[in-house]
Scaffold this motif. Sequence first.
Motif, mmCIF file in Angstrom:
data_model
loop_
_atom_site.group_PDB
_atom_site.id
_atom_site.type_symbol
_atom_site.label_atom_id
_atom_site.label_comp_id
_atom_site.label_asym_id
_atom_site.label_seq_id
_atom_site.Cartn_x
_atom_site.Cartn_y
_atom_site.Cartn_z
ATOM 1 N N PHE A 10 0.895 -1.405 0.018
ATOM 2 C CA PHE A 10 -0.152 -0.139 -0.202
ATOM 3 C C PHE A 10 0.896 1.241 0.018
ATOM 4 N N ARG A 11 1.782 1.112 0.745
ATOM 5 C CA ARG A 11 2.725 2.198 0.960
ATOM 6 C C ARG A 11 3.528 2.739 -0.292
ATOM 7 N N LEU A 17 2.267 7.137 -6.550
ATOM 8 C CA LEU A 17 1.346 8.059 -7.017
ATOM 9 C C LEU A 17 1.891 9.468 -6.838
ATOM 10 N N THR A 18 2.789 9.574 -5.754
ATOM 11 C CA THR A 18 3.133 11.016 -5.396
ATOM 12 C C THR A 18 4.482 11.132 -6.379
ATOM 13 N N ASP A 33 -5.824 -0.624 -8.442
ATOM 14 C CA ASP A 33 -6.332 -1.775 -7.573
ATOM 15 C C ASP A 33 -5.400 -1.790 -6.218
ATOM 16 N N GLN A 34 -4.083 -1.409 -6.562
ATOM 17 C CA GLN A 34 -3.278 -1.295 -5.278
ATOM 18 C C GLN A 34 -3.507 -0.834 -4.003
ATOM 19 N N PHE A 35 -4.603 0.338 -4.286
ATOM 20 C CA PHE A 35 -4.711 0.929 -3.196
ATOM 21 C C PHE A 35 -6.010 0.462 -2.201
ATOM 22 N N LEU A 49 0.064 5.707 6.527
ATOM 23 C CA LEU A 49 0.847 5.435 5.546
ATOM 24 C C LEU A 49 0.654 6.616 4.246
ATOM 25 N N VAL A 50 -0.697 7.333 4.491
ATOM 26 C CA VAL A 50 -0.620 8.492 3.438
ATOM 27 C C VAL A 50 -0.621 9.791 4.127
#
Length: 796
Positions: A10-11, A17-18, A33-35, A49-50
């Motif tokens: 997830f991390r 993404l960033t 879908d990883q999220f 983690l976000v």
Amino acid sequence: MGSADSKLNFRKAVIQLTTKTQPVEATDNAFWDQFWADTATSVQDVFALVPAAEIRAVREESPSNLATLCYKAVEKLVQGAESGCHTEKERQIVLNCCRLLTRILPYIFEDPDWRGFFWSTVPGAGRGEGDEDDENARPLAESLLLAVTDLLFCPDFTVQSHRRSTVDTAEDIHSIDSCEYIWEAGVGFAHSPQPNYIHDLNRTELLKLLLTCFSEAMYLPPSSDSSNTNPWVQFFCSTENRHALPLFTSLLNVVCAYDPVGYGIPYNHLLFSDYREPLVEEAAQVLIVTLDYDSSTSSSPTVDGTTTGTAMDDVDPPGPDNLFVNYLSRIHREEDFQFILKGVARLLSNPLVQTYLPNSAKKIQFHQELLVLFWKLCDFNKKFLFFVLKSSDVLDILVPILYFLNDARADQSRVGLMHIGVFILLLLSGERNFGVRLNKPYSVRVPMDIPVFTGTHADLLIIVFHKIITSGHQRLQPLFDCLLTIVVNVSPYLKSLSMVAANKLLHLLEAFSTTWFLFSAVQNHHLVFFLLEVFNNIIQYQFDGNSNLVYAVIRKRNVFHQLANLPTDAQAIQKGLQRRKKTPEPISRTNSQDGVSMEGSRPAAPAEPGTLKASLVATPGIDKLTEKSQVSEDGTMRSLEPEASQLSPEGNPPAALSDGESWSGEASHSRRDRRRLSSASSSGQWTPTPDWVMSWKSKLPLQTIMRLLQVLVPQVEKICIDKGLTDESEILKFLQHGTLVGLLPVPHPILIRKYQANSGTAMWFRTYMWGVIYLRNVDPPIWYDTDVKLFEIQRV
């Protein structure tokens, strides 16, 4: 896959993404879908983690990726709602999307450029099978809200399935009647479903997301413009939401049916985790936010005080579009009122529960939300208000409120709690029945650090108010007008005050009538007018049972003589103000004979340094909060015309706010008079003048008291000389049998100052409510460190 692995993946997805500078296609399902698909992350994990900085970075640097992430997460929720979440995997995806959106939404709201994003349509996302035009596409916000409401009545996910067999008969989420799936018995529903902690946890997460959606209000500065409706709440509470009624009923019943003490086993809350409490808190918060509606702007007439502005029988003026407000105002069955009142009273009394074993009973923390809910019930449903006052059950609400007021009086971080408690009592005190109910003897001994007394609930109220005024902190001064207005409203009905309470009232008069206090602020003399009105009401209407008060008045007669002879020349005014420099204490506590405090009580403590608190907007002055009604012979009330509120013989000039805050709506001619009567010095500081003192001194309502002293003082002195008496009880006995029939001036009409809804208090409630919600949601800290505009977060 272990939970550590899923967190790592997830991390990794968040980092990708960033760091991606190019937009990722919405069709790239492997990436998105990883999220949510293969992770088992708790809401706390998602917040860890976000990080905030990364959400803001994506928002600024790759906005299209943030937009796609939100869109895809909503799409997954819509799919889950469509399919009915029959598999464990689907449920996990829904919860993960839910947590992710709860994390991201506040950062969307804090940026004005993004605020419209959820209200735009996403190209190609039609309402139907995809063959419809884009015109038909719903805004993302609407899709999100409708999906969440469907999911809140999803069999085997958030409600018990009614099907017996599991073989291929999964209920179609669109054909079920959600009214059969209301979460708890109570208003309009008799069946109490089996408790299921998984369902409770899932409901709590979905409600958290709803609350986050509604929190856009936190990112707009306070404005008294009532047309400023919250689009999220507006849509959610409209007829577009097919679950509005069952959802309103579920939230209300879950809150009112909750019993934190359970079966009363000591320490049970330490042995079992209570999955219901987080749900009840969340339900209470969602409920008060959906009921955030300015009733002062609703044009529907009140029919002879029996129906609210949403009279159901009237075809003509429709009720508010907000269905939750509409449903609340239409509750009318006695048993429903009983269920609500008992539930709210049980929960408000919970922090007061005394046990012999320390910490053995669970104490709830959401009493502020309950007070807002109780306020909304009384404000929107007059039938409920009359039901509350019909029996002495109202005292089960009064005692906890007085407990909270007394406990919070020294704590700067709880000023909001002080205000809402006082507002509720002001609302109740506008009804005759409240004053009558206060005569019930007070026997429950809730430990409060107030003097021990034997008496009624009226005595308790006066003693607590005295404590707030004499030993609360500075910021409570704007409330003094309100506190004394409540005492004035109930005074004509108080049959017999205890000696302790009578002495407290006279001590307040003594403190407020010192020259330095009267001359040091433009509105301070109002407090003296209020107190004189209290004494006049009791002497004229309840003389017979009130020998304690009459005796206290006789003993302190010099206070009344001093008021009658108040000096008005400039030199005396200056001398009075000099005294202030020597006694900076706001109100002296001398002569207050506090005596022993109640057993088991602890003194009211100030806030711990570093405690967070939310700022509040100013409250309107007492003249804006209330309107005057006159009680006629038969007990009915008629409203007095506004012009009567100019310096009336009872002497309540329009009240101003402390700290120079004033609502601009104040009658301009009263301001003109004030300017004429008091000169402003070069520094802009107000200074008292002889004309100004004369303008109100001549209106002090002292006739009744002076007549009483004229008649009784010689008689009491004669008894003391003749019998050589020094004993109070003999004098009290004489006063008990005395009468003033025919000797007093003609009784004045009873004046009641009833609370009236106005946009000022509506705005105050909005800022207070969101401030409470912000500070109470710390795990996870949904709004912490985001740029909220509705209030400021300050450290004590």
